[in-house]
Motif scaffolding. Sequence first.
Motif, PDB file in Angstrom:
ATOM      1  N   GLN A 284       5.313 -27.540  40.134  1.00 42.13           N
ATOM      2  CA  GLN A 284       4.981 -28.007  41.471  1.00 42.13           C
ATOM      3  C   GLN A 284       6.235 -27.919  42.343  1.00 42.13           C
ATOM      4  OE1 GLN A 284       3.988 -32.286  43.025  1.00 42.13           O
ATOM      5  NE2 GLN A 284       2.120 -31.460  42.145  1.00 42.13           N
ATOM      6  N   GLN A 285       6.085 -27.458  43.567  1.00 42.97           N
ATOM      7  CA  GLN A 285       7.213 -27.321  44.486  1.00 42.97           C
ATOM      8  C   GLN A 285       6.885 -28.047  45.795  1.00 42.97           C
ATOM      9  OE1 GLN A 285       7.943 -23.422  46.270  1.00 42.97           O
ATOM     10  NE2 GLN A 285      10.144 -23.706  45.967  1.00 42.97           N
ATOM     11  N   CYS A 286       7.790 -28.911  46.215  1.00 41.62           N
ATOM     12  CA  CYS A 286       7.593 -29.615  47.475  1.00 41.62           C
ATOM     13  C   CYS A 286       8.903 -30.251  47.907  1.00 41.62           C
ATOM     14  CB  CYS A 286       6.510 -30.686  47.357  1.00 41.62           C
ATOM     15  SG  CYS A 286       6.966 -32.068  46.286  1.00 41.62           S
ATOM     16  N   ALA A 287       8.946 -30.669  49.160  1.00 47.64           N
ATOM     17  CA  ALA A 287      10.089 -31.402  49.690  1.00 47.64           C
ATOM     18  C   ALA A 287       9.570 -32.387  50.723  1.00 47.64           C
ATOM     19  CB  ALA A 287      11.102 -30.456  50.315  1.00 47.64           C
TER      20      ALA A 287
ATOM     21  N   GLU B 242      22.168 -51.299  55.429  1.00 43.87           N
ATOM     22  CA  GLU B 242      21.775 -52.514  56.137  1.00 43.87           C
ATOM     23  C   GLU B 242      20.303 -52.798  55.838  1.00 43.87           C
ATOM     24  OE1 GLU B 242      22.921 -51.605  60.144  1.00 43.87           O
ATOM     25  OE2 GLU B 242      25.054 -51.953  59.747  1.00 43.87           O
ATOM     26  N   ASN B 243      19.427 -52.780  56.856  1.00 47.79           N
ATOM     27  CA  ASN B 243      18.016 -53.102  56.629  1.00 47.79           C
ATOM     28  C   ASN B 243      17.132 -51.865  56.490  1.00 47.79           C
ATOM     29  OD1 ASN B 243      18.496 -55.898  56.787  1.00 47.79           O
ATOM     30  ND2 ASN B 243      18.390 -55.840  59.022  1.00 47.79           N
ATOM     31  N   LYS B 244      17.744 -50.695  56.424  1.00 48.60           N
ATOM     32  CA  LYS B 244      16.976 -49.459  56.336  1.00 48.60           C
ATOM     33  C   LYS B 244      16.965 -48.932  54.906  1.00 48.60           C
ATOM     34  CE  LYS B 244      17.828 -47.783  61.051  1.00 48.60           C
ATOM     35  NZ  LYS B 244      18.388 -46.658  61.855  1.00 48.60           N
ATOM     36  N   THR B 245      15.798 -48.468  54.473  1.00 45.98           N
ATOM     37  CA  THR B 245      15.663 -47.799  53.175  1.00 45.98           C
ATOM     38  C   THR B 245      14.985 -46.457  53.405  1.00 45.98           C
ATOM     39  OG1 THR B 245      15.459 -49.917  52.011  1.00 45.98           O
ATOM     40  CG2 THR B 245      14.748 -47.947  50.836  1.00 45.98           C
ATOM     41  N   LEU B 246      15.642 -45.390  53.000  1.00 43.04           N
ATOM     42  CA  LEU B 246      15.122 -44.041  53.192  1.00 43.04           C
ATOM     43  C   LEU B 246      14.825 -43.407  51.840  1.00 43.04           C
ATOM     44  CD1 LEU B 246      17.707 -42.807  55.861  1.00 43.04           C
ATOM     45  CD2 LEU B 246      15.458 -43.811  56.282  1.00 43.04           C
ATOM     46  N   TYR B 247      13.642 -42.824  51.720  1.00 41.89           N
ATOM     47  CA  TYR B 247      13.226 -42.157  50.489  1.00 41.89           C
ATOM     48  C   TYR B 247      13.110 -40.662  50.750  1.00 41.89           C
ATOM     49  CZ  TYR B 247      11.846 -46.820  48.873  1.00 41.89           C
ATOM     50  OH  TYR B 247      11.847 -48.138  48.518  1.00 41.89           O
ATOM     51  N   GLN B 248      13.576 -39.864  49.782  1.00 44.20           N
ATOM     52  CA  GLN B 248      13.466 -38.417  49.878  1.00 44.20           C
ATOM     53  C   GLN B 248      13.130 -37.857  48.499  1.00 44.20           C
ATOM     54  OE1 GLN B 248      17.405 -38.122  51.636  1.00 44.20           O
ATOM     55  NE2 GLN B 248      16.512 -37.481  53.571  1.00 44.20           N
ATOM     56  N   THR B 249      12.163 -36.943  48.476  1.00 42.53           N
ATOM     57  CA  THR B 249      11.646 -36.415  47.213  1.00 42.53           C
ATOM     58  C   THR B 249      11.569 -34.898  47.262  1.00 42.53           C
ATOM     59  OG1 THR B 249      10.204 -38.363  47.069  1.00 42.53           O
ATOM     60  CG2 THR B 249       9.711 -36.537  45.595  1.00 42.53           C
ATOM     61  N   TRP B 250      11.875 -34.256  46.158  1.00 38.52           N
ATOM     62  CA  TRP B 250      11.629 -32.824  46.060  1.00 38.52           C
ATOM     63  C   TRP B 250      11.386 -32.440  44.608  1.00 38.52           C
ATOM     64  CZ3 TRP B 250      15.921 -35.326  47.408  1.00 38.52           C
ATOM     65  CH2 TRP B 250      17.116 -35.079  46.746  1.00 38.52           C
ATOM     66  N   LYS B 251      10.581 -31.374  44.436  1.00 39.92           N
ATOM     67  CA  LYS B 251      10.187 -30.897  43.115  1.00 39.92           C
ATOM     68  C   LYS B 251      10.280 -29.374  43.102  1.00 39.92           C
ATOM     69  CE  LYS B 251       6.887 -34.698  42.522  1.00 39.92           C
ATOM     70  NZ  LYS B 251       5.495 -35.057  42.160  1.00 39.92           N
ATOM     71  N   SER B 252      10.629 -28.828  41.940  1.00 42.79           N
ATOM     72  CA  SER B 252      10.775 -27.378  41.847  1.00 42.79           C
ATOM     73  C   SER B 252      10.990 -26.963  40.395  1.00 42.79           C
ATOM     74  CB  SER B 252      11.964 -26.907  42.689  1.00 42.79           C
ATOM     75  OG  SER B 252      13.183 -27.359  42.117  1.00 42.79           O
ATOM     76  N   CYS B 253      11.232 -25.675  40.209  1.00 32.27           N
ATOM     77  CA  CYS B 253      11.713 -25.176  38.921  1.00 32.27           C
ATOM     78  C   CYS B 253      13.157 -25.660  38.746  1.00 32.27           C
ATOM     79  CB  CYS B 253      11.706 -23.656  38.900  1.00 32.27           C
ATOM     80  SG  CYS B 253      10.086 -22.891  39.166  1.00 32.27           S
ATOM     81  N   ALA B 254      13.526 -25.992  37.528  1.00 31.29           N
ATOM     82  CA  ALA B 254      14.905 -26.417  37.241  1.00 31.29           C
ATOM     83  C   ALA B 254      15.763 -25.176  37.043  1.00 31.29           C
ATOM     84  CB  ALA B 254      14.940 -27.323  36.015  1.00 31.29           C
ATOM     85  N   ASP B 255      16.061 -24.484  38.154  1.00 32.06           N
ATOM     86  CA  ASP B 255      16.816 -23.231  38.078  1.00 32.06           C
ATOM     87  C   ASP B 255      18.217 -23.434  37.511  1.00 32.06           C
ATOM     88  OD1 ASP B 255      14.727 -21.691  39.216  1.00 32.06           O
ATOM     89  OD2 ASP B 255      15.275 -22.430  41.194  1.00 32.06           O
ATOM     90  N   ASP B 256      18.802 -24.588  37.780  1.00 30.76           N
ATOM     91  CA  ASP B 256      20.117 -24.946  37.242  1.00 30.76           C
ATOM     92  C   ASP B 256      19.921 -26.127  36.288  1.00 30.76           C
ATOM     93  OD1 ASP B 256      22.670 -25.814  36.669  1.00 30.76           O
ATOM     94  OD2 ASP B 256      23.375 -25.752  38.741  1.00 30.76           O
ATOM     95  N   PRO B 257      20.270 -25.985  35.001  1.00 31.17           N
ATOM     96  CA  PRO B 257      20.081 -27.089  34.046  1.00 31.17           C
ATOM     97  C   PRO B 257      20.740 -28.392  34.489  1.00 31.17           C
ATOM     98  CG  PRO B 257      20.644 -25.073  32.890  1.00 31.17           C
ATOM     99  CD  PRO B 257      20.830 -24.784  34.352  1.00 31.17           C
TER     100      PRO B 257
END
Length: 199
Positions: A24-27, A59-74
């Motif tokens: 699965q690939q996404c960002a 401070e009071n901010k929480t940022l989430y970031q997600t990505w999925k892909s092939c593990a091209d680099d171990p």
Amino acid sequence: MKGVLASLLIVLMVSTTGECLVCQQCANYTGSDCSSYTSQTCDKTVTQCVSLLMVQKLENKTLYQTWKSCADDPLMCYSTYNMSSGVYIYSKAECCEGDLCNSEPIQLNETSTEDNGVECPVCHAKSACCTSEPGETMKCQGPQTQCVIFIGKVYNGTHFNKWTHHGCITESACQYQITAYPASLIDPGYILTCLQPKH
């Protein structure tokens, strides 16, 4: 004869394609999971899919970031670490084997917030440098057993911002370094230096 060769070529192409892992690939630069994604056919040498989640707390901010892909680099599979300098950054990587095995949301484990006896110089700035005042330190928590100086750019979903951090970090980031963009939010030109901690 040409028909036989064409059929053989098609069979060969299908069998060759079938040997490649599909991930699965996404960002998603604003959330903890992906609502839309594509299927990515990996290079023949790739044996694992990867999911990465990064959480930044300021401070009071929480940022989430997600990505999925092939593990091209171990080394992508070792991108689990956390760092604090007044800004708290948690990164977790999970690798798996099998087609589309990285389709499930990644869960961030609870991290200890107990002081571990290590103290590090502290400062952070949205610029190319910052200065720790003499004697100004922070108490490291949980698995953060190393002091760090990080200088680099971090991607916010639209562009890279300059950041400098002096603070605490987990030893895994010192051992493996941090995989760079697009496998993480860190620009490839970053500098991460681990220092002898104070006890």
